[in-house]
Design a protein around this motif. Structure first.
Motif, PDB file in Angstrom:
ATOM      1  N   LYS A  12       3.985   2.387  -3.652  1.00 51.84           N
ATOM      2  CA  LYS A  12       3.871   3.332  -4.776  1.00 51.84           C
ATOM      3  C   LYS A  12       4.255   4.764  -4.395  1.00 51.84           C
ATOM      4  N   TYR A  13       4.267   5.053  -3.106  1.00 52.52           N
ATOM      5  CA  TYR A  13       4.626   6.400  -2.650  1.00 52.52           C
ATOM      6  C   TYR A  13       6.103   6.547  -2.310  1.00 52.52           C
ATOM      7  N   LEU A  14       6.828   5.443  -2.324  1.00 58.35           N
ATOM      8  CA  LEU A  14       8.249   5.480  -1.994  1.00 58.35           C
ATOM      9  C   LEU A  14       9.063   6.025  -3.153  1.00 58.35           C
ATOM     10  N   ASN A  15      10.204   6.626  -2.844  1.00 58.14           N
ATOM     11  CA  ASN A  15      11.098   7.029  -3.919  1.00 58.14           C
ATOM     12  C   ASN A  15      11.820   5.782  -4.438  1.00 58.14           C
ATOM     13  N   TYR A  16      12.471   5.955  -5.547  1.00 59.25           N
ATOM     14  CA  TYR A  16      13.103   4.832  -6.236  1.00 59.25           C
ATOM     15  C   TYR A  16      14.075   4.064  -5.338  1.00 59.25           C
TER      16      TYR A  16
ATOM     17  N   ASN B 294       0.814  -1.222   0.000  1.00 58.85           N
ATOM     18  CA  ASN B 294       0.000   0.000   0.000  1.00 58.85           C
ATOM     19  C   ASN B 294       0.844   1.267   0.000  1.00 58.85           C
ATOM     20  N   ARG B 295       2.008   1.214   0.637  1.00 63.71           N
ATOM     21  CA  ARG B 295       2.861   2.414   0.655  1.00 63.71           C
ATOM     22  C   ARG B 295       3.954   2.384  -0.408  1.00 63.71           C
TER      23      ARG B 295
ATOM     24  N   ASP C 235       3.273  -2.477  -9.148  1.00 60.37           N
ATOM     25  CA  ASP C 235       2.799  -1.904 -10.405  1.00 60.37           C
ATOM     26  C   ASP C 235       3.755  -2.224 -11.554  1.00 60.37           C
TER      27      ASP C 235
ATOM     28  N   ASP D  79       6.887  -0.077 -12.115  1.00 60.38           N
ATOM     29  CA  ASP D  79       8.058  -0.325 -11.269  1.00 60.38           C
ATOM     30  C   ASP D  79       8.846  -1.538 -11.760  1.00 60.38           C
TER      31      ASP D  79
ATOM     32  N   ARG E 116      14.161   3.815  -2.072  1.00 57.27           N
ATOM     33  CA  ARG E 116      13.433   3.076  -1.035  1.00 57.27           C
ATOM     34  C   ARG E 116      12.722   1.856  -1.627  1.00 57.27           C
ATOM     35  N   LYS E 117      12.274   1.968  -2.879  1.00 54.73           N
ATOM     36  CA  LYS E 117      11.633   0.818  -3.527  1.00 54.73           C
ATOM     37  C   LYS E 117      12.627  -0.329  -3.677  1.00 54.73           C
TER      38      LYS E 117
END
Length: 127
Positions: A19-23, A16-17, A41, A44, A25-26
């Protein structure tokens, strides 16, 4: 692999979070929990470092990678090193790569069925 109905509450929170992370952090999240890769997604899944982080920890996840990475020797090699059967998700071009095939069949002879016809009849592979 679990389907979306079977994933843990913790994994759902991460997704859930995500998609809001920066690259950066992903990539860190995928390194910590590579199995979420299958649920992220598709946009990503087009980032090489994210795909690399996932398949190096769980080669099975190559099947969820963007098509261009299934034809990327470095990415497929990482996946095969972790999970020899990942070669089945590689492009036909890479299924014809003898070095990659030899690495994959070290884990199981059944992998031969996923290789190109040319390699199936290669004496080094057939041994």
């Amino acid at each position: 692999m679990k389907n979306k109905n079977q994933i843990s509450k913790t994994t759902l929170k991460v997704l859930n979070r995500f998609k809001y992370l920066n690259y950066k952090r992903k990539v860190e999240e995928i390194n910590k929990n590579p199995d979420i890769f299958q649920f992220i997604d598709y946009k990503d899944k087009k980032h090489e470092n994210i795909v690399s982080a996932a398949v190096s920890k769980n080669g099975y996840l190559l099947q969820f990678a963007d098509t261009k990475f299934r034809d990327n020797l470095v990415i497929v090699n990482q996946a095969v090193e972790d999970f020899g059967f990942a070669i089945q998700f590689a492009s036909m071009r890479l299924r014809d790569n003898k070095t990659l095939a030899l690495k994959a069949i070290k884990t199981s002879g059944y992998i031969v069925k996923y290789l190109s016809d040319r390699l199936k009849s290669d004496k080094d592979i057939a041994e």
